[in-house]
Design an enzyme around this catalytic site. Structure first.
Site, PDB file in Angstrom:
ATOM      1  N   GLU A 101      47.736  27.539  24.373  1.00 60.53           N
ATOM      2  CA  GLU A 101      49.101  27.653  24.887  1.00 60.53           C
ATOM      3  C   GLU A 101      50.062  27.858  23.723  1.00 60.53           C
ATOM      4  O   GLU A 101      49.895  27.278  22.648  1.00 60.53           O
ATOM      5  CB  GLU A 101      49.471  26.384  25.657  1.00 60.53           C
ATOM      6  CG  GLU A 101      50.809  26.424  26.370  1.00 60.53           C
ATOM      7  CD  GLU A 101      51.029  25.187  27.232  1.00 60.53           C
ATOM      8  OE1 GLU A 101      52.173  24.727  27.305  1.00 60.53           O
ATOM      9  OE2 GLU A 101      50.031  24.684  27.819  1.00 60.53           O
ATOM     10  N   ASP A 103      54.327  27.888  23.246  1.00 58.52           N
ATOM     11  CA  ASP A 103      55.482  27.469  24.039  1.00 58.52           C
ATOM     12  C   ASP A 103      56.830  27.754  23.401  1.00 58.52           C
ATOM     13  O   ASP A 103      57.022  27.549  22.205  1.00 58.52           O
ATOM     14  CB  ASP A 103      55.457  25.942  24.250  1.00 58.52           C
ATOM     15  CG  ASP A 103      54.286  25.464  25.070  1.00 58.52           C
ATOM     16  OD1 ASP A 103      53.677  26.277  25.769  1.00 58.52           O
ATOM     17  OD2 ASP A 103      53.985  24.256  25.002  1.00 58.52           O
ATOM     18  N   GLU A 105      60.365  26.008  25.012  1.00 63.47           N
ATOM     19  CA  GLU A 105      60.980  25.218  26.068  1.00 63.47           C
ATOM     20  C   GLU A 105      62.404  24.898  25.640  1.00 63.47           C
ATOM     21  O   GLU A 105      62.645  24.531  24.483  1.00 63.47           O
ATOM     22  CB  GLU A 105      60.213  23.924  26.337  1.00 63.47           C
ATOM     23  CG  GLU A 105      58.875  24.137  27.012  1.00 63.47           C
ATOM     24  CD  GLU A 105      58.198  22.821  27.364  1.00 63.47           C
ATOM     25  OE1 GLU A 105      57.939  22.587  28.557  1.00 63.47           O
ATOM     26  OE2 GLU A 105      57.933  22.033  26.438  1.00 63.47           O
TER      27      GLU A 105
END
Length: 291
Positions: A101, A103, A105
């Site tokens: 993953e 990311d 955010e």
């Protein structure tokens, strides 16, 4: 002269690769709602999506295809005003217990306070590699380009063509790197007021709902994942696999200066300096050059 022309072309391509004016895609064709469809809508002939959050639910989308290496670009405009407790997420992820993953955010905050931009990377299910930043602009006033550039050498996070973070491939030293799993692209707007704003101390003000984040012109200039054969095919250095070119194996001097500017002025958390958290046994990559 030929070698000079090739070098100039490589530098020029590198310079324009993450310009928002080059981003193009269509949400009708490239993504679908994986939850909260009644809280979202596509408009402007498929160029734009609005993700909505109210007290009943949030919303999210994901790409039809999975990818291995390339550039994943999205223009995003975040929730304006008092966004405390909300999170707008934009990331790549595979599936399973040992997933990879990458990311972005965006953690909301009270009116007038800046967003926190949270980044992380997971390899084989292992994360704990957080870096956080404040942004040098108001991300709610207009759309800005957030790019994840990913090749066999490194993962680089970009904001409006400015690199903010690098995670280099040190797999030969036993450090995980996301190079063997195709990842789909996800974006969502959701309620995270148990942790997002000041560790969960500031809750969502539901009188301001619905909250809205805008996505525009998603584009994946990337290698389509077609199973295990893609591990070799997507990493092989060919002109079609433009992300494998020498220009993308190392940040330019200008990019390194910009990255250092971001770190010096806008980084607010780096797992590699959180000695108490790791009890002074720091992750190996923290002692290695990343760019």
């Amino acid at each position: 002269m030929a070698s000079f022309s090739a070098l100039f072309a490589a530098v020029f391509i590198s310079a324009i690769a993450f310009q928002s004016c080059l981003v193009h895609g269509n949400f009708y064709n490239d993504m679908y709602f994986n939850w909260g469809a009644k809280h979202s809508y596509i408009y402007n002939n498929g160029d734009d999506i609005s993700l909505l959050l109210d007290k009943s639910a949030g919303s999210g989308v994901q790409s039809h295809k999975a990818f291995l290496f390339g550039s994943i670009e999205m223009l995003i405009k975040l929730v304006p005003g008092n966004s405390a407790g909300t999170v707008t997420a934009y990331y790549l992820s595979s599936t399973g217990n040992y997933h990879n993953e990458i990311d972005f955010e965006f953690l909301g905050n009270s009116t007038g306070e800046p967003y926190t931009m949270h980044t992380n990377i997971f390899t084989q299910g292992k994360g704990n590699r957080e870096q956080q930043f404040k942004l040098w602009f108001d991300p709610t006033k207009d759309f800005h380009n957030y790019t994840i550039h990913w090749n066999p050498s490194a993962v680089v996070w970009y904001v409006d063509s400015i690199p903010i973070r690098v995670f280099r491939n040190y797999k030969s030293l036993g450090i995980g790197f996301p190079d063997e799993q195709g990842m789909q692209v996800y974006s969502s707007l959701w309620n995270a007021d148990n942790w997002a704003t000041r560790g969960g101390l500031v809750k969502i003000d539901w009188t301001r709902a619905p909250f809205k984040a805008g996505l525009r012109k998603f584009n994946a200039r990337a290698c389509k994942w077609n199973g295990p054969n893609s591990i070799r095919q997507c990493a092989y250095p060919t002109p079609a696999n433009w992300w494998t070119a020498p220009a993308y194996k190392q940040l330019s001097w200008d990019q390194q200066h910009k990255l250092q500017w971001v770190k010096d002025n806008y980084m607010i958390y780096n797992y590699c300096t959180d000695y108490m958290r790791f009890k002074w046994v720091m992750p190996l990559e923290c002692s290695l050059p990343q760019y």
